[in-house]
Design an enzyme around this catalytic site. Structure first.
Site, PDB file in Angstrom:
ATOM      1  N   LYS A  17      -1.759  -9.765  -7.918  1.00 27.03           N
ATOM      2  CA  LYS A  17      -3.013  -9.154  -7.628  1.00 27.03           C
ATOM      3  C   LYS A  17      -3.308  -7.542  -7.894  1.00 27.03           C
ATOM      4  CE  LYS A  17      -2.704  -7.610  -3.324  1.00 27.03           C
ATOM      5  NZ  LYS A  17      -2.909  -6.064  -2.863  1.00 27.03           N
ATOM      6  N   ASP A 141      -2.061 -11.925   2.394  1.00 30.60           N
ATOM      7  CA  ASP A 141      -2.586 -11.991   0.947  1.00 30.60           C
ATOM      8  C   ASP A 141      -2.421 -13.584   0.374  1.00 30.60           C
ATOM      9  OD1 ASP A 141      -3.434  -9.621   1.034  1.00 30.60           O
ATOM     10  OD2 ASP A 141      -1.565  -8.910  -0.054  1.00 30.60           O
TER      11      ASP A 141
END
Length: 294
Positions: A17, A141
């Site tokens: 990401k 996350d």
């Protein structure tokens, strides 16, 4: 549910990401930082192979990361078996492609990949909500790594709002030859603060209207000034000189990325960056999270 039926192995792709924006908006009652972020998965993947086994083993070919009980892949497997009650094991091989301590959630991607893979391997049929609840216990996350795509993420990473896909673009990501400790970056932020506070609401609005210029104008990272990543400015300068619409650090660092309108520009920037930094990647936005290939 028999562990003797169904497939014997699965292969999972788990994307890295980037933070298109990261703001620290306060402290929560539990002492954690209250964050407001725009997160985007990209076409740079961890490749994870899971095989049924009576044991729990982890192999990381060619990686300096230790395959011990602190590894997110092991934590994910333990959480899965504890939740499902399955008396089973798994042999995990993680082919790491995402740089370590980069702010790109490679460890979270590994955890997400193991959860998704085990769900398929043992036909456990856990929902995305169940997987995200398990993932949240492993790392902030991990729920986003499970969902993927373009998301507004708030709180400690637990409040996730899926957004439309971001406008078409390319990324050039540059990782220096050192990493950044996330706890140390936040501790430094607590000491010195930041002059950068990106407008995540404006960025969300730009994404919803397909406005790449507006998205980039609202980009920023409140941790960038205090991360200790000493190459930030020089990487950003190079990427902008090569035509990046914007350039910023991702997560708590140390990777820095530029947003480009087309592949040729991104590749030219990557070639220029590779003359100074060894770890350089060209990628596009990815529309999903960790998923089973076969």
């Amino acid at each position: 549910m028999s562990k003797l039926t169904g497939r014997s192995s699965v292969t999972v792709l788990a994307p890295a990401k980037l933070n298109l924006a990261l703001d620290v908006v306060g402290l929560l009652p539990n002492g954690y930082h209250d964050l407001d972020m725009t997160m985007q998965t990209i076409t740079l993947y961890e490749r994870i192979i899971l095989r049924r086994s009576p044991y729990l083993d982890l192999t990381l070919p060619g990686s300096p990361v230790a395959p011990n009980e602190k590894n997110t892949a092991i934590k994910a497997a333990l959480a899965f078996f504890d939740y499902t009650g399955l008396l089973a094991g798994v042999d995990i091989t993680v082919h790491k492609n995402v740089p370590v301590r980069a702010g790109m959630a490679g460890g979270s991607a590994d955890a997400a990949g193991v959860l998704v893979g085990l769900n398929a391997l043992y036909d456990a049929r856990l929902s995305m909500s169940e997987l995200c609840a398990l993932g949240a216990k492993i790392g902030a996350d991990v729920p986003f790594a499970l969902m993927g795509g373009t998301c507004r993420v708030q709180g400690v990473g637990d409040l996730i709002k899926a957004l439309p896909p971001m406008p078409e673009c390319w990324f050039t990501v540059v990782m220096p030859d050192y990493g950044v400790s996330t706890p140390e970056a936040f501790a430094a932020y607590d000491r010195v603060g930041s002059s950068s506070h990106p407008d995540c609401a404006a960025q969300e609005a730009a994404i919803r209207t397909g406005d790449l210029e507006g998205l980039c104008a609202a980009a920023g990272n409140a941790l960038e000034e205090c991360s200790g990543a000493r190459d930030n400015q020089s990487i950003k300068t190079l990427l902008r000189q090569q035509g990046a619409v914007t350039a910023l650090m991702t997560g708590s660092g140390a990777a820095v990325f530029g947003v480009f309108r087309d592949r040729d520009s991104a590749c030219r920037a990557a070639k220029a960056a590779a003359q100074r930094w060894q770890q350089v990647y060209v990628a596009q936005p990815d529309r999903g999270g960790a998923r089973v290939l076969r």
